[in-house]
Motif scaffolding. Structure first.
Motif, short mmCIF file in Angstrom:
data_model
loop_
_atom_site.label_atom_id
_atom_site.label_comp_id
_atom_site.label_asym_id
_atom_site.label_seq_id
_atom_site.Cartn_x
_atom_site.Cartn_y
_atom_site.Cartn_z
N LEU A 1 3.46 -1.02 5.68
CA LEU A 1 4.49 -1.45 4.75
C LEU A 1 4.45 -2.94 4.44
N GLY A 2 3.74 -3.69 5.22
CA GLY A 2 3.69 -5.14 5.01
C GLY A 2 4.68 -5.85 5.91
N ASN A 3 4.63 -7.17 5.87
CA ASN A 3 5.44 -8.00 6.75
C ASN A 3 6.79 -8.41 6.16
N GLU B 1 0.09 -7.67 -8.83
CA GLU B 1 -1.01 -6.81 -8.46
C GLU B 1 -0.79 -6.12 -7.11
N LYS B 2 0.37 -6.33 -6.51
CA LYS B 2 0.68 -5.72 -5.22
C LYS B 2 1.71 -4.60 -5.39
N ASN B 3 1.58 -3.59 -4.58
CA ASN B 3 2.42 -2.41 -4.70
C ASN B 3 3.85 -2.68 -4.23
N ILE B 4 4.79 -2.01 -4.85
CA ILE B 4 6.20 -2.05 -4.45
C ILE B 4 6.53 -0.70 -3.82
N VAL B 5 7.10 -0.73 -2.63
CA VAL B 5 7.50 0.49 -1.93
C VAL B 5 8.98 0.40 -1.63
N LEU C 1 10.35 7.57 1.86
CA LEU C 1 9.95 6.85 0.66
C LEU C 1 10.70 7.37 -0.54
N VAL C 2 11.09 6.46 -1.40
CA VAL C 2 11.71 6.83 -2.67
C VAL C 2 10.58 6.98 -3.69
N VAL D 1 13.13 -2.69 -0.01
CA VAL D 1 12.04 -2.88 -0.96
C VAL D 1 10.93 -3.67 -0.26
N TYR D 2 9.81 -3.01 0.02
CA TYR D 2 8.65 -3.65 0.64
C TYR D 2 7.72 -4.10 -0.48
#
Length: 990
Positions: free
Chosen positions: A33-35, A64-68, A77-78, A106-107
């Protein structure tokens, strides 16, 4: 939520309440999920929620990075998510609030890692796939959600406050307020290190650029502060800082001589003062770190003065400094609190530089042109080059005898060959001795000819290191067919060689080698026997140490202008007449009058000292973080604490868990056990408190690269570094160090501090990136006040493409005089290499050292021929305790070791592929034999019973039972002994 709850007011993007920067209490899995994430609250019902997030990101191209989006109620996950207008300043996120009014996460920097110990981070690309039905609602049915917190997975990953960017509008407004200025200055305290170069931090916007700085400190503290420089109009050239005295109204003074800007001035690792030119590109931030060494006797009070910033192409700026000095005296100058940047002064440390003699070495003694040192003698020829080098070490390498062993067949000499084939003849001046101290003797000779002046400056140090600076100046135009330096070895000494593409082996009939610095970290060879030899290397006058340990190709050797001669030069070693000649040639070249070339070279006279077998067999190493009581029950006397362990978590930065480390060491000392820690210079943990300050020095400390590696490095550093080792258990990401630098001064100071304050008994070196000058200083730091100062060196085999095909022993031989034990290491082959390779490359014996084995736990039968075992608990199966038990039963530490390489060994095998080493005591002997034969063989022992002092008629030969080594067995005196391939025996003869 817990962590850093500092308020951060951002109202520019319809954010109606302050956005807090916090650290998650229980965290999450960042490797998917990232930091970083945003806590979003949805307060009303609806199928579409809209949130505007003013995240102020330092990363480039966030679109350019994904939103989760994750539902905080269900942790699912939504699916229906839509991102719009994503920029570094803000982003708009639409999502379906699947649990209705609730909290959502929001990641926004999710990634995946590829690789384990040298990972690469790949940020996931946008992958939205909302339903068309839901997507049709976002423009007319969206309810407003609120971003309340910007959360980091932990405090170390937080961007707050120095990596939260100012917006373009804020930056432009600030610049507009300072119209007419060439640059802005932002004074900043030591607790907020400047971390960004491409953006101003939002923290600076409210107060803007200032010409004042105030702070507090203690008496005796190493105080530091920063001046952030931001050019507005053009690049700034040669930025530097000077200081005035700081004074109180009552006349107390802190002298400007106690102040320094580490970006401008310092001393290098051998104590030579140096200055650094600081150029600052337009619209970038440059941190200038300033230090003040507050004396203990300073009177408490308010001190004022100035720091003046001077630039070649812009007006000077004066910053008023106000420093309140409290009455309390700092403990140990504050260095026990490194997070306050109190150790930055260590970068310019000069401790332990004086070349005092280090035990077991003895002071040099000069008699005419002969110089005696421990176990060796060096004679200087009239040219200034070595006339003769002798070794007095015994063949067994356990002592020093009276009979010399000549290393040279004739003096080392140069040939300058003209195009007509004739040699240039020189007239030598008298030898001028320029230094005569117990640690160093130096001399100079000027060799003159009509065509060339060859000035020779040489020095010999107490450990057997010889350095030559050979300056050649053309006195007239001269064309040369070749320039050669001949090292004529005595054939009897030139038994083995390594280097120049040869692994440790019997010297071949000829060695033919050419320079290839782009691919090979090779510039010389070692030629010698067990008890006498010479390593030499050819050096450019601008030599810099290349990178090693997987990174040679990124910073290789500099091709010597003289020796390399545009790749015309090379080295041939072959039998010529009565000598084994090492011919170091350059090929043809022309010199014009006044041209200068440097034919510099270095020598190491081996061995450095005799073997200390008693110490080796008495000290039992454990390589694992474990309870000292358990270690004691296993018979351990020395514990090595690796990096990545609870008391030494971060690689080459053992300054964070120091309380825990001291408690552990104190406990071990109560059990009579010494403790050594992993700490070297090659790469440095990203956890180092000084990291931002070190990066402010450009590429002085860190090697220049293209970035990459673990996510923290991507997210908090400009991509100008080389990523190094990663420890997954503690998420410790290392950054590769560069060439020799002031970080080595810090390293020496750190070793001294750890010895004095934490009680370490030595250091475990896992490959290194420093030279013998630093090693000498380290040894002095570790042995201060009678401390043990044990050093063992581990290396993976460097003989591969990534390391430039350098032999580990060649690479680190200059450090061997100060090592207590070798541990070579990963990628060393204990099954398929010759006994000569064991002897020269791995055992350390020709240099006065003994070692241990690592890869696949080594080969215990072959290892015992050289006194080597594996190391306890390095792996789950590494367990030399059965051999230790036999050592103690026999009393090996009190025995004389006589290796198969010694002519005086009274026990020999009748098969040359099964060498025999003995450990001799009065009336008993332990015989170690091992096979290098391809098949099982039957051997006989040829025994000189008289030399052993044992009566053969009453002697017994017994193989004691040793777990996982050999079964119990007895042999008759003349009985054949079966030996399996790659195995052997330990036999007791009494």
């Amino acid at each position: 939520m817990a962590g850093l709850f500092s308020l951060f007011s951002i109202c520019a993007f319809a954010q109606t309440q302050p956005l807090r920067f916090t650290n998650a209490q229980d965290g999450w899995n960042p490797d998917s999920l990232g930091n970083h994430r945003v806590l979003v609250l949805v307060k009303t019902k609806g199928d579409v929620a809209k949130v505007i997030i003013p995240w102020r990101r330092r990363d480039e191209n966030p679109q350019e990075k994904n939103i989760v989006v994750v539902d905080g109620q269900t942790n699912r996950l939504v699916k229906n998510v839509k991102a719009e207008n994503i920029s570094r300043e803000k982003g708009i996120i639409y999502f379906q609030p699947t649990s209705g009014p609730s909290k959502y996460y929001v990641y926004y920097m999710s990634y995946h890692l590829k690789g384990t110990f040298y990972p690469q981070t790949f940020y996931k690309k946008p992958s939205e796939n909302p339903s068309e039905k839901w997507l049709s609602k976002i423009n007319h049915a969206a309810i407003n959600a609120i971003a309340t917190e910007l959360q980091s997975v932990d405090a170390f990953n937080s961007f707050y406050p120095m990596e939260v960017i100012a917006t373009e509008k804020e930056t432009n407004a600030l610049i507009a307020k300072n119209t007419g200025k060439d640059y802005l200055v932002f004074p900043e305290d030591r607790m907020h290190p400047i971390r960004m170069t491409k953006d101003l931090p939002e923290r600076w916007i409210p107060n803007g650029a200032k010409n004042t700085f105030s702070d507090e400190t203690l008496r005796g503290e190493n105080f530091a502060y920063q001046l952030g420089i931001y050019p507005l109009i053009e690049d700034l050239k040669n930025v530097r800082v000077s200081f005035s005295d700081l004074r109180t109204k009552n006349g107390a003074v802190i002298s400007k001589n106690l102040m320094e800007c580490i970006n401008n001035k310092g001393v290098n690792w051998v104590g030579v003062p140096e200055t650094f030119r600081v150029n600052v590109p337009q619209r970038t931030v440059q941190a200038l770190w300033c230090t003040i060494d507050i004396p203990n006797e300073t009177k408490a009070g308010q001190y004022t003065g100035t720091a003046i910033i001077t630039v070649d192409n812009a007006p000077a700026t004066t910053i008023k400094i106000s420093l309140k000095v409290a009455n309390k005296v700092a403990i140990n100058h504050g260095v026990n609190e490194p997070w306050k940047q109190t150790r930055l002064t260590w970068l310019n440390s000069r401790i332990y530089e004086k070349n005092t003699v280090i035990k077991p070495y003895i002071p040099l003694e000069k008699n005419g042109d002969e110089i005696s040192l421990l176990g060796r003698k060096f004679t200087i020829a009239k040219t200034g080059f070595p006339a003769q080098i002798q070794s007095f070490f015994t063949q067994a390498m356990t002592g020093i005898g009276d009979k010399p062993k000549n290393i040279l067949e004739e003096p080392i000499h140069f040939h300058f060959i003209k195009t007509d084939g004739k040699n240039i003849a020189f007239t030598s001046s008298p030898i001028n001795y320029t230094e005569q101290t117990p640690g160093t003797i130096a001399w100079q000779v000027d060799n003159i000819s009509p065509e060339i002046d060859m000035n020779v400056v040489g020095s010999l140090e107490f450990d057997g290191f010889v350095n030559y600076t050979v300056r050649v100046v053309a006195l007239q135009n001269v064309d040369l067919k070749d320039v050669e330096m001949h090292i004529p070895f005595e054939p009897a000494i030139a038994k083995y060689t390594m280097g120049l593409g040869n692994v440790g082996q019997q010297r071949p009939d000829s060695v033919i080698w050419k320079w290839d610095v782009a691919n090979k970290n090779q510039d010389g060879a070692w030629v010698g026997d067990v008890n006498g030899g010479l390593q030499y290397s050819l050096r450019d006058q601008h030599y810099t140490r290349p990178l090693n340990t997987n990174f040679y190709l990124q910073k290789p050797l500099v091709l010597p202008t003289s020796w390399g001669n545009e790749h015309k030069g090379g080295i041939d070693i072959f039998l010529k007449g009565s000598s084994v000649l090492a011919n170091n040639y350059t090929g043809p070249r022309s010199m014009k009058k006044g041209d200068t070339l440097f034919y510099n070279f270095r020598l190491l006279i081996t061995p450095f000292h005799a073997l200390d077998t008693k110490d080796h067999f008495a000290n039992r190493y454990l390589h694992k973080y474990i309870n000292p009581d358990t270690a004691k029950s296993w018979g351990v006397s020395v514990i090595n604490i690796h990096q990545g362990t609870p008391i030494n978590a971060y690689i080459n930065y053992p300054f964070i868990q120091t309380k825990e480390m001291k408690a552990y060491i104190d406990s071990a000392h109560r059990d009579g056990i010494k403790v050594k820690i992993y700490n070297t210079v090659r790469e440095l943990s990203n956890r180092a408190y000084e990291l931002p300050a070190l990066f402010s020095l450009g590429n002085e400390i860190y090697s220049k690269g293209k970035g990459g590696g673990y996510s923290w490095l991507h997210e908090h550093l400009d991509p100008t570094y080389i990523s190094g080792w990663f420890t997954p258990e503690v998420k410790d990401a290392a950054i590769i160090n560069g060439d020799m630098s002031r970080w080595h001064n810090y390293y020496v100071e750190g070793m001294g501090w750890l010895t004095k304050n934490i009680g370490i008994d030595g250091v475990y070196l896992d490959d290194v990136a420093f030279d013998r000058d630093i090693m000498k200083r380290i040894k002095r730091a570790l042995t201060q006040d009678g401390h043990a100062g044990l050093i063992d060196l581990h290396s993976a085999s460097q003989y591969d493409k990534a390391d430039g095909y350098i032999n580990s022993a060649m690479l680190y031989m200059e450090l061997f005089p100060y090592i207590n034990r070798l541990w070579f290491g990963e990628k060393f082959d204990y099954e398929n290499t010759s006994k000569d390779y064991y002897l020269t490359e791995m055992s350390g014996i020709p240099f006065g050292l003994m070692g241990e084995m690592l890869e696949h736990d080594g080969n215990p039968w072959r290892g015992m021929v050289y006194g080597m075992t594996d190391r306890l608990k390095w792996s789950e199966t590494a367990d030399p305790r059965p051999l230790w038990k036999e050592w103690d039963a026999f009393g090996i530490k009190d025995a004389e070791m006589i290796g198969y390489w010694s002519d005086n060994n009274p026990i020999k095998s009748d098969n040359e592929n099964v060498p025999v080493t003995i450990y001799k005591k009065d009336k008993s002997v332990l015989v170690s034999l091992a096979s290098w034969a391809k098949n099982e063989v039957n051997i006989h022992l040829k025994i000189d019973w008289k030399a052993l002092g044992i009566n053969p008629s009453t002697a017994t030969i017994v193989a004691p039972a040793i777990d996982k080594f050999q079964p119990a067995r007895s042999f008759k005196i003349d009985e054949t002994i079966p030996v399996e391939p790659n195995k052997g025996w330990l036999l007791e003869i009494k």
